[in-house]
Design an enzyme around this catalytic site. Structure first.
Site, PDB file in Angstrom:
ATOM      1  N   ASP A 315       0.936  -1.275  -0.155  1.00  0.00           N
ATOM      2  CA  ASP A 315      -0.013   0.488  -0.198  1.00  0.00           C
ATOM      3  C   ASP A 315       0.610   1.201   0.216  1.00  0.00           C
ATOM      4  OD1 ASP A 315      -2.938   1.252   0.441  1.00  0.00           O
ATOM      5  OD2 ASP A 315      -1.499   1.574   2.661  1.00  0.00           O
ATOM      6  N   GLU A 368       1.313  -0.389  -4.961  1.00  0.00           N
ATOM      7  CA  GLU A 368       0.085   0.549  -5.269  1.00  0.00           C
ATOM      8  C   GLU A 368       0.725   1.552  -5.165  1.00  0.00           C
ATOM      9  OE1 GLU A 368      -3.196   3.545  -3.645  1.00  0.00           O
ATOM     10  OE2 GLU A 368      -1.855   2.512  -2.675  1.00  0.00           O
TER      11      GLU A 368
END
Length: 633
Positions: A315, A368
Site C-alpha cells: 500500500d 500501489e
C-alpha cells in the site's frame, strides 16, 4: 506465581543479524512463545525496547500488576528484554509495561510480534501457539505456474467485514463462513486470485484496516488465526491464489501501538518531516534504522511463511518514495543529493523485494504506486524497485474519466481511452478498479456510467470488456461484478438482492464470461506485459468512438472491437495485415448479458482488399455500446 527465569531463543549470530538489520525471521525469536523449559511449561517473552530501564510483562495471570514479572535485559546492547515465565501459556492475555529512561515515561504496549490480538476495542496481546495442518500441498507445488507473470491473473478485491453479512444477527461472516460462501463465489466467478484489504489487526473500523497495530495477527473480528489459515487453505484447495494488502508505509498513534514504544521514537522516524504523515495523521517508519527494516521484512515473510499467501499488495508506495509526498514547501528537507527521493525508503523497498523473491520465488509483490517513478516492476539488479507488478493508475483514471462522459462527447476524447497503450509496456501493469474508486462521493462503478438504465449497464459491460482485453492483469472490487448501485459502505453488506434482477445478473454473467475467456485465451495473458502481444487495427476513428485492436501470442489471436456510442454499425470495415477467419467469441450486447441480442456476427473472412493501409479487410456488425471479441484463425 513463579518469577521470570533467565532464558533466550537468541544466539549471538541472531543478535548480529538483528543489529545489522538482516534478521528476517524475527517472529521466531521476538514476541511470546509457549514452550517447555527444563520440564516446566510456560512462555518465553522477548521485546525490543533499547531505551527502557525496566520492562514488565503484565496480564491476566498477574492481575496486570507492574513488577510481578520483570524481563531481563540482554548484555549485548541489542536492547532486547527477555525471559521465561512458568505456567503462562496459550490463551494468556498480556502487554508490556515499559519504564523508559527518557524522562521516566511509562508506556503500556501490545506485543509488536503477537500472533493473536484481543478483539477490538480491547487492545492486549494473546499468547498463541499457531497450530494448523495444511491441506494445500497440491497448490503449493504448482502455484509458481498460477502466480507467474505470463499466467492469467484476475483478482477479486474484498473487504471481509462488508462483503456479506448475517443480516438477522447484524454481523459479518466469520473466517470459516467465508471459507464456504466466499470461496464458492470466487470460484463460480472464475477469478484466479482474491485480494483481502488488510486483515492484520487494526483498532479503528473506518480505517478499513489500513492503520495497523497487530502486524503479525489476523484480526480477531472474524475468528482465530487458525480459522484465517483455514480460509487461505480452502482457497488454495480450489486453485485460487490469495493476496494480502500490506501496509509498511505508516501506522497509527494509538497508545498501545508502535508509536513512542519505549518512551522514544523507536519505530517511527524522530523528525516529523519524515516521521509523520499529514494525510493519514499517522506515523512513518524509520526506514534508515536497521532493526525497523528487519521488523518489516520479517513481517512480510511471516505471512508468506505461516499463512501460505501468494502475494503482497504493498500500500501507498508513492508516499514512501518521496520526501515531499503530500507536503508543501518548508515541510520537507531534501536528501543528501538535493533531491526529493526518500533514499532510505527506496533501499528498504528494494531489499524487501529481494528477500521476498529469494525466499518465495513463486509469489508476487504488487505496488500501489501512483506516480511516474520509473522501473517500479523491474529487477533491482538493473536498478528497479523489484516489484512483480504495479497498479496502472493512469489507465484507471483516464478510462473512468472517459466512460463518465456522455457518448455524444466521447469523439473529442478518443486519445484519453487509447493513451494508456503509449506506456502500457513500460511496467508490469495491473489494471485496478479498486475500493478507492467507489467511495467518498465518487459513485459506484455502475452509477459512474452516463445515460438511462440500459445505457448504464451497457457502458459498464463495455468498460469491463475493454479492461479484460487490454494488456495487463486485472483487479475488480467487490460489488462491481454485479453492478452495485450504491457506493461502498464498509459498515454494510453488498446489495446481494440486486441479483434478483436481470440487468445485474447480466453484468455478473459478463464478468464470469470475461474471466473464463481470459483464463483460456493465451493471446490475453501470454506476453501480457510485452508490446508483442498487442497491435492497433484502428485507434483514430474519433467520429464513431470505436477502437479495434488485436491481442496475439503465437497461434492464439483475437480481435477486439469497442463501440463506445449507442449507434450500431451494420457494415463496419476493419483492416488487417493478414488473412483469416473471424468468429465472434463474446459480445457484451448478447441477450444473456442483458444486451439487445440484435447485432451478432456470422463467421466472416478477411479478403485481400486493402483498407486503411492494411492488406486485408472485412466488415462486421458493431453492436451499440458494446465490446465484441473475435477469434482469428
Amino acid at each position: 506465581m513463579s518469577q521470570v527465569q533467565v532464558y533466550s531463543l537468541f544466539s549471538e549470530f541472531d543478535i548480529q543479524l538483528f543489529k545489522a538489520g538482516k534478521h528476517f525471521r524475527l517472529y521466531e525469536k521476538l514476541g511470546s512463545h509457549p514452550m517447555e523449559v527444563n520440564g516446566v511449561k510456560g512462555t518465553y517473552f522477548a521485546v525490543w525496547a533499547p531505551s527502557a530501564k525496566q520492562v514488565s510483562v503484565i496480564g491476566d495471570f498477574n492481575y496486570w500488576i507492574e513488577g510481578e514479572h520483570l524481563l531481563n535485559v540482554r548484555w549485548d546492547e541489542s536492547g532486547i528484554w527477555e525471559g521465561f515465565i512458568p505456567e503462562v501459556g496459550h490463551g494468556s492475555v498480556y502487554k508490556y509495561r515499559i519504564h523508559s529512561n527518557n524522562n521516566d515515561q511509562k508506556t503500556e504496549k501490545a506485543d509488536p510480534f503477537a500472533k493473536r490480538c484481543e478483539h477490538p476495542p480491547n487492545t492486549a496481546s494473546v499468547v498463541w501457539n499457531l497450530n494448523k495442518k495444511w491441506k494445500d500441498s497440491a497448490w503449493m507445488k504448482k502455484r509458481k505456474k498460477h502466480n507467474a507473470l505470463d499466467a492469467p491473473y484476475s483478482v477479486y478485491e474484498v473487504h471481509l467485514g462488508s462483503w456479506k453479512k448475517k443480516t438477522e444477527e447484524n454481523r459479518s461472516l466469520s473466517y470459516l463462513e467465508l471459507a464456504e460462501d466466499l470461496v464458492k463465489y470466487v470460484k463460480e466467478m472464475k477469478f484466479t486470485h482474491i485480494e483481502f484489504m488488510p486483515i492484520m489487526e487494526y483498532p479503528y473500523d473506518p480505517s478499513w484496516g489500513y492503520q495497523l497495530t497487530g502486524y503479525f495477527a489476523p484480526t480477531s473480528r472474524f475468528g482465530y488465526p487458525e480459522e484465517f489459515m483455514e480460509l487461505v487453505d480452502v482457497f488454495h484447495q480450489n486453485n485460487i491464489g490469495v493476496i494480502l494488502d500490506w501496509v509498511p508505509s505508516h501506522f497509527p498513534e494509538d497508545a498501545h501501538g508502535l508509536g513512542n514504544f519505549d518512551g522514544t521514537h523507536l519505530y517511527e522516524h524522530p523528525d516529523r518531516k519524515k516521521g509523520y504523515h499529514p494525510d493519514w495523521k499517522s506515523l512513518i517508519f524509520n526506514y534508515g534504522r536497521n532493526e525497523v527494516r528487519a521488523f518489516l521484512i520479517s513481517n512480510a515473510l511471516f505471512w508468506l511463511d505461516y499463512y501460505h499467501v501468494d502475494g503482497l499488495r504493498v500500500d501507498a508506495v508513492a508516499s514512501m518514495l518521496y520526501l515531499d509526498y503530500s507536503r508543501d514547501e518548508g515541510e520537507w528537507d531534501p536528501n543528501q543529493f538535493g533531491g526529493n527521493e526518500y533514499l532510505e525508503a527506496i533501499d528498504f523497498i528494494k531489499e524487501l523485494n529481494e528477500e521476498v523473491y529469494k525466499n518465495y520465488p513463486d509469489v508476487q509483490t504488487i505496488a500501489e504506486e501512483s506516480t511516474s517513478y520509473s522501473m517500479v516492476s523491474k529487477p533491482t539488479s538493473i536498478g528497479g524497485l523489484g516489484f512483480g507488478m504495479k497498479w496502472m493508475m493512469g489507465w484507471m483514471h483516464d478510462t473512468l474519466t472517459y466512460f463518465s462522459k456522455d457518448p455524444v462527447y466521447r469523439k473529442h476524447h478518443q486519445n484519453d481511452i487509447s493513451f494508456s497503450l503509449n506506456y502500457a509496456f513500460t511496467e508490469n501493469f495491473m489494471l485496478p478498479l479498486s475500493h478507492d474508486e467507489v467511495v467518498y462521493g465518487k459513485k459506484s462503478m455502475l452509477d459512474k456510467m452516463p445515460g438511462d438504465e440500459w445505457q448504464k449497464f451497457a457502458n459498464l459491460r463495455s468498460l469491463y470488456g475493454f479492461m479484460f482485453t487490454h494488456p495487463g492483469t486485472k483487479l475488480l472490487f467487490q460489488g462491481g461484478e454485479f453492478g452495485q448501485y450504491q457506493e461502498w459502505n464498509f459498515q454494510e453488506s453488498l446489495d446481494w438482492h440486486l441479483l434478483e434482477y436481470k440487468p445485474h445478473q447480466g453484468i455478473q454473467k459478463w464478468v464470469t464470461a470475461l474471466n473464463e475467456l481470459y483464463r483460456k485465451t493465451e493471446a490475453l495473458y501470454k506476453n501480457q506485459f510485452s508490446h508483442e502481444s498487442f497491435e492497433w487495427l484502428s485507434l483514430d476513428d474519433h467520429e464513431n468512438s470505436v477502437l479495434v485492436y488485436k491481442r496475439k501470442y503465437e497461434e492464439s489471436e483475437i480481435i477486439v472491437t469497442c463501440n463506445f456510442t449507442p449507434t450500431p454499425h451494420d457494415h463496419y470495415f476493419i483492416g488487417s495485415n493478414q488473412g483469416g477467419t473471424l468468429t465472434e467469441q463474446l459480445s457484451s450486447d448478447d441477450k444473456k448479458f442483458w444486451g439487445t441480442g440484435n447485432f451478432s456476427n456470422e463467421v466472416t473472412e478477411f479478403k485481400k482488399e486493402e483498407f486503411q493501409g492494411k492488406k486485408f479487410s472485412t466488415s462486421i456488425v458493431l453492436a451499440p455500446l458494446a465490446c465484441q471479441i473475435f477469434e482469428l484463425k
